[in-house]
Design a protein around this motif. Structure first.
Motif, PDB file in Angstrom:
ATOM      1  N   LYS A  54      35.536  45.573  31.436  1.00 49.36           N
ATOM      2  CA  LYS A  54      34.827  46.309  32.487  1.00 49.36           C
ATOM      3  C   LYS A  54      33.317  46.279  32.268  1.00 49.36           C
ATOM      4  CE  LYS A  54      35.041  50.532  35.201  1.00 49.36           C
ATOM      5  NZ  LYS A  54      35.771  51.792  35.433  1.00 49.36           N
ATOM      6  N   HIS A  65      36.810  43.594  40.952  1.00 46.67           N
ATOM      7  CA  HIS A  65      37.644  44.197  41.993  1.00 46.67           C
ATOM      8  C   HIS A  65      38.916  43.390  42.276  1.00 46.67           C
ATOM      9  CE1 HIS A  65      33.547  45.850  42.692  1.00 46.67           C
ATOM     10  NE2 HIS A  65      34.246  46.960  42.837  1.00 46.67           N
ATOM     11  N   LYS A  97      42.121  43.664  37.266  1.00 45.50           N
ATOM     12  CA  LYS A  97      42.283  45.113  37.083  1.00 45.50           C
ATOM     13  C   LYS A  97      43.571  45.421  36.313  1.00 45.50           C
ATOM     14  CE  LYS A  97      39.874  47.299  40.963  1.00 45.50           C
ATOM     15  NZ  LYS A  97      40.064  48.133  42.151  1.00 45.50           N
ATOM     16  N   GLU A 128      43.870  49.234  35.211  1.00 40.22           N
ATOM     17  CA  GLU A 128      43.954  49.909  36.523  1.00 40.22           C
ATOM     18  C   GLU A 128      45.132  49.378  37.320  1.00 40.22           C
ATOM     19  OE1 GLU A 128      40.232  49.699  38.612  1.00 40.22           O
ATOM     20  OE2 GLU A 128      39.085  50.151  36.825  1.00 40.22           O
TER      21      GLU A 128
END
Length: 240
Positions: free
Chosen positions: A201, A229, A234, A240
């Motif tokens: 990140k 994104h 992710k 995520e």
């Protein structure tokens, strides 16, 4: 067209029967901050060591060119003279030398005394903790302070390309924030950077472009913001 500072084509690295890097292509253009992310054992550090000629005995195939010239058979100590510097994983500071002496070692290819003195003061301003302890042996510093010193020492050589190998590894969150602040500032000064980093990140937030390595292969590349994104990135690297 941007000038390509580093170009890797078909790089393969094998230790006996173990293929650590499996034919990757990668390039870094002048002024870019490019990050190479991936899990432990993906081949990221091996790739950096192939660039700098610091691999243990193994089979290396492919083309690595720096500023249009092949790095094949280049001695690692010659690279600083060619303005290529690396901050290795584990920092690699001279533990029995003082902070001041470590910084001067970074400038050993230079002879502009006034410029060297100005650069020492510049990095002391960026890292006040180093100035406070300038006479201390580098081996007495914390991991974060050693990382600051390793970066400042590499930058003393005025590199055209800076290779950073896992600069945030083992550091406290506050120290990681400081190190990345400096990486972004150095990039803004126009220094070209190839950053190998597990913290995907932070790396992608700082970078212009990114490459993802997995099991020795590049499986994805592109604009860093787009990759931040991307659902696949992710899920695999950002939790995520």
């Amino acid at each position: 067209m941007s000038e390509t500072i580093l170009k890797i084509q078909g790089l393969r690295v094998a230790y006996g029967g173990i293929k650590a890097v499996k034919g990757i292509d990668l390039e870094v253009n002048k002024g870019e901050l490019v990050t190479l992310i991936g899990a432990n054992g993906a081949g990221k550090t091996t790739t950096l060591k192939a660039i700098t000629g610091t691999l243990p005995p193994c089979s290396v195939e492919g083309v690595i060119s720096y500023k249009g010239q092949s790095l094949k058979d280049a001695k690692s100590f010659e690279l600083v003279q060619r303005k290529l510097a690396m901050v290795p994983e584990g920092r690699g500071v001279f533990t029995r030398m003082s902070i001041q002496e470590n910084l001067m070692m970074g400038a050993y290819t230079r002879d502009d005394k006034a410029g060297i003195d100005a650069d020492v003061e510049k990095w002391y301003t960026v890292f006040p903790r180093l100035k406070e302890r300038s006479a201390a042996m580098a081996g007495t510093l914390s991991g974060g302070e050693q990382q600051m010193l390793a970066m400042a020492r590499a930058l003393m050589s005025h590199p055209d390309l800076l290779l950073l190998d896992e600069p945030s590894m083992g550091l406290s969150p506050i120290m990681v924030e400081k190190i990345f602040e400096v990486i972004r500032d150095v990039s803004k000064q126009g220094i070209t950077i190839l950053l190998v980093e597990q913290n995907a990140k932070l790396a992608l937030q700082a970078a212009h472009r990114g490459y993802v390595m997995d099991s020795g292969a590049v499986i994805m590349s592109g604009n860093a913001d787009d990759m931040l994104h991307d659902p696949r990135v992710k899920a695999a690297y950002l939790g995520e």
